[in-house]
Write a protein that holds these residues in place. Structure first.
Motif, PDB file in Angstrom:
ATOM      1  N   ALA A  35      -3.962  -0.175  -5.664  1.00 59.15           N
ATOM      2  CA  ALA A  35      -3.892   0.248  -7.071  1.00 59.15           C
ATOM      3  C   ALA A  35      -3.403  -0.838  -7.979  1.00 59.15           C
ATOM      4  O   ALA A  35      -2.440  -0.799  -9.027  1.00 59.15           O
ATOM      5  CB  ALA A  35      -2.985   1.503  -7.524  1.00 59.15           C
ATOM      6  N   TRP A  36      -4.053  -1.992  -7.983  1.00 57.90           N
ATOM      7  CA  TRP A  36      -3.666  -3.107  -8.732  1.00 57.90           C
ATOM      8  C   TRP A  36      -4.598  -3.402 -10.012  1.00 57.90           C
ATOM      9  O   TRP A  36      -4.665  -4.526 -10.541  1.00 57.90           O
ATOM     10  CB  TRP A  36      -3.361  -4.718  -8.032  1.00 57.90           C
ATOM     11  N   ASP A  37      -5.490  -2.584 -10.340  1.00 54.47           N
ATOM     12  CA  ASP A  37      -6.510  -2.764 -11.205  1.00 54.47           C
ATOM     13  C   ASP A  37      -5.926  -2.458 -12.539  1.00 54.47           C
ATOM     14  O   ASP A  37      -6.537  -2.742 -13.584  1.00 54.47           O
ATOM     15  CB  ASP A  37      -7.852  -1.653 -11.260  1.00 54.47           C
ATOM     16  N   GLU A  38      -4.862  -1.848 -12.569  1.00 50.19           N
ATOM     17  CA  GLU A  38      -4.247  -1.484 -13.866  1.00 50.19           C
ATOM     18  C   GLU A  38      -3.191  -2.713 -14.389  1.00 50.19           C
ATOM     19  O   GLU A  38      -2.990  -3.523 -13.601  1.00 50.19           O
ATOM     20  CB  GLU A  38      -3.536  -0.065 -13.825  1.00 50.19           C
ATOM     21  N   TYR A  95       4.016   7.423   2.358  1.00 47.25           N
ATOM     22  CA  TYR A  95       3.658   6.346   3.217  1.00 47.25           C
ATOM     23  C   TYR A  95       3.597   4.979   2.731  1.00 47.25           C
ATOM     24  O   TYR A  95       2.804   4.726   1.693  1.00 47.25           O
ATOM     25  CB  TYR A  95       2.338   6.790   4.096  1.00 47.25           C
ATOM     26  N   ILE A  96       4.197   4.088   3.233  1.00 42.18           N
ATOM     27  CA  ILE A  96       4.299   2.799   2.608  1.00 42.18           C
ATOM     28  C   ILE A  96       4.050   1.854   3.866  1.00 42.18           C
ATOM     29  O   ILE A  96       4.527   1.851   5.076  1.00 42.18           O
ATOM     30  CB  ILE A  96       5.649   2.596   2.055  1.00 42.18           C
ATOM     31  N   GLY A  97       3.170   0.607   3.292  1.00 43.92           N
ATOM     32  CA  GLY A  97       2.790  -0.430   4.263  1.00 43.92           C
ATOM     33  C   GLY A  97       1.881   0.109   5.295  1.00 43.92           C
ATOM     34  O   GLY A  97       0.810   0.679   4.749  1.00 43.92           O
ATOM     35  N   ASP A  98       2.067  -0.384   6.491  1.00 45.86           N
ATOM     36  CA  ASP A  98       1.060   0.114   7.344  1.00 45.86           C
ATOM     37  C   ASP A  98       0.680   1.521   7.469  1.00 45.86           C
ATOM     38  O   ASP A  98      -0.523   2.046   7.569  1.00 45.86           O
ATOM     39  CB  ASP A  98       1.488  -0.408   8.927  1.00 45.86           C
ATOM     40  N   ALA A  99       1.747   2.386   7.177  1.00 43.62           N
ATOM     41  CA  ALA A  99       1.599   3.771   7.060  1.00 43.62           C
ATOM     42  C   ALA A  99       0.864   4.158   6.168  1.00 43.62           C
ATOM     43  O   ALA A  99       0.116   5.286   5.910  1.00 43.62           O
ATOM     44  CB  ALA A  99       3.050   4.360   7.334  1.00 43.62           C
ATOM     45  N   GLY A 100       0.839   3.561   4.906  1.00 42.84           N
ATOM     46  CA  GLY A 100       0.081   3.833   3.716  1.00 42.84           C
ATOM     47  C   GLY A 100      -1.321   3.518   4.134  1.00 42.84           C
ATOM     48  O   GLY A 100      -2.146   4.243   3.719  1.00 42.84           O
ATOM     49  N   LEU A 101      -1.715   2.223   4.919  1.00 44.05           N
ATOM     50  CA  LEU A 101      -3.065   2.024   5.155  1.00 44.05           C
ATOM     51  C   LEU A 101      -3.728   2.880   6.114  1.00 44.05           C
ATOM     52  O   LEU A 101      -4.732   3.473   5.666  1.00 44.05           O
ATOM     53  CB  LEU A 101      -3.022   0.557   5.749  1.00 44.05           C
ATOM     54  N   ILE A 142       0.832  -1.118   0.086  1.00 42.25           N
ATOM     55  CA  ILE A 142      -0.049  -0.131  -0.153  1.00 42.25           C
ATOM     56  C   ILE A 142       0.885   0.971   0.080  1.00 42.25           C
ATOM     57  O   ILE A 142       1.728   1.386   0.757  1.00 42.25           O
ATOM     58  CB  ILE A 142      -1.073  -0.056   1.228  1.00 42.25           C
ATOM     59  N   VAL A 143       0.471   2.175  -0.855  1.00 42.34           N
ATOM     60  CA  VAL A 143       1.318   3.263  -0.975  1.00 42.34           C
ATOM     61  C   VAL A 143       0.333   4.679  -1.053  1.00 42.34           C
ATOM     62  O   VAL A 143      -0.534   4.575  -1.451  1.00 42.34           O
ATOM     63  CB  VAL A 143       2.111   3.213  -2.311  1.00 42.34           C
ATOM     64  N   LEU A 156       7.388   0.031  -4.296  1.00 43.84           N
ATOM     65  CA  LEU A 156       7.710  -0.894  -3.324  1.00 43.84           C
ATOM     66  C   LEU A 156       8.858  -1.680  -3.354  1.00 43.84           C
ATOM     67  O   LEU A 156       9.442  -2.070  -2.499  1.00 43.84           O
ATOM     68  CB  LEU A 156       6.269  -1.864  -3.935  1.00 43.84           C
ATOM     69  N   VAL A 157       9.232  -2.018  -4.532  1.00 39.50           N
ATOM     70  CA  VAL A 157      10.673  -2.766  -4.779  1.00 39.50           C
ATOM     71  C   VAL A 157      11.666  -2.103  -4.264  1.00 39.50           C
ATOM     72  O   VAL A 157      12.397  -2.658  -3.576  1.00 39.50           O
ATOM     73  CB  VAL A 157      10.645  -3.154  -6.316  1.00 39.50           C
ATOM     74  N   ALA A 158      11.832  -0.751  -4.558  1.00 41.82           N
ATOM     75  CA  ALA A 158      12.855   0.097  -4.087  1.00 41.82           C
ATOM     76  C   ALA A 158      12.896   0.113  -2.752  1.00 41.82           C
ATOM     77  O   ALA A 158      14.094   0.010  -1.870  1.00 41.82           O
ATOM     78  CB  ALA A 158      12.904   1.423  -4.725  1.00 41.82           C
TER      79      ALA A 158
END
Length: 298
Positions: free
Chosen positions: A74-77, A61-67, A27-28, A88-90
């Motif tokens: 954003a995986w519909d694309e 904000y990434i992960g729990d912070a993103g949530l 989550i971002v 996420l990878v970085a």
């Protein structure tokens, strides 16, 4: 340094050759103006800034912070074009990597592996940026030297038989016919290795993916609470309640206990997955010596 990163719809997982591991929700959420921290102290959340040639081009904000900041998966694309993929990878590489450049192995859901593995490979091969993870005092250059893309189900199998350094840890399992059921957030991937004349061989007819996972359960719980509350509750509120608040959702002064719906809903999703696996594998299911069940829904 060799690092494997599994970019799932639900979670991003990474492990380096020394066995150091990390896992966080995929989550971002953008941080306006770099963000304002009022919490203080240590947090599991990731406050991440990305730099190219010394210039910051993104703060998140990434992960729990993103949530908690209402971020999206954003995986519909198109997976390869997903705006969060490189971020996420970085972040994962910065958390488990201490040397650069990196030999990267990336796991993809089966539904995307077949048609998009080359596009994902090309996109991540050019990864070269500085990553700052605040509060964790991590600032690292992330650069990919070479990359291989594999289906996530294969990662489950090799994770069971090999150490992160590539050494055999379960020789008995390597000699048995094995099925893998990888229950993820949005998809469930299956694959099987059967014994043949030349040893274990992947069974193409037993490899596939189903477009439902733990998110199907969350959607069902949302539908129930929508009916009870007579409202349209955002799905990430439901996930927040289940993840952090013992299943308690607070809405307009009322408290809704979502935990009491979980057992029934999870059982329904499990039955759906079992039926799909039986249909996919057929009678060959009875010839498997071992079935590995993995993933966030395992």
């Amino acid at each position: 340094m060799r690092i494997a990163v599994d970019v799932g719809f639900g979670y991003t997982k990474a492990v380096n050759e020394a066995g150091k591991m990390v896992s966080f929700p995929s989550i971002v959420a953008p941080r306006a103006g770099g963000g304002i921290d009022i919490m203080g102290g240590d947090q599991d959340d990731y406050l991440v800034s990305l730099y190219s040639q010394g210039v910051r081009f993104g703060s998140y904000y990434i992960g729990d912070a993103g949530l908690i900041n209402n971020g999206t998966r954003a995986w519909d694309e198109n997976f390869a074009q997903n705006r969060n993929l490189k971020t996420l990878v970085a972040t994962a590489l910065a958390l488990v990597g201490d040397r650069t450049p990196v030999s990267l192995a990336v796991g993809l859901p089966m539904a995307y592996y077949r048609n998009q593995k080359e596009e994902v490979k090309d996109g991540l091969a050019a990864l070269d940026m500085d990553v700052l993870i605040e509060k964790h005092q991590i600032r690292r250059t992330v650069m990919v030297k070479d990359i291989v893309v594999y289906p996530q189900g294969a990662g489950v199998y090799y994770g069971a038989v090999l150490t992160p350094a590539g050494e055999i840890k379960d020789i008995e399992l390597m000699q048995q016919s094995v099925g893998v059921i990888d229950i993820g957030h949005r998809t469930t991937d299956v694959m099987a290795m059967s014994r043949g004349r030349k040893g274990l061989t992947p069974r193409e007819d037993m490899i596939g993916g189903f477009d439902y996972g733990m998110n199907a359960a969350i959607k069902q719980i949302k539908a129930i609470v929508d009916k009870v509350s007579q409202a349209n509750i955002p799905i990430y509120w439901v996930e927040q309640a289940l993840t952090w608040n013992q299943g308690i959702l607070e809405y307009k002064g009322k408290r809704y206990n979502l935990k009491k719906f979980e057992t029934q809903v999870y059982a329904q999703v499990a039955e759906l997955i079992v039926a799909s696996v039986k249909q996919k594998w057929g009678q060959e299911l009875d010839r498997l010596s071992v079935i590995l069940i993995a993933g966030g829904g395992g």
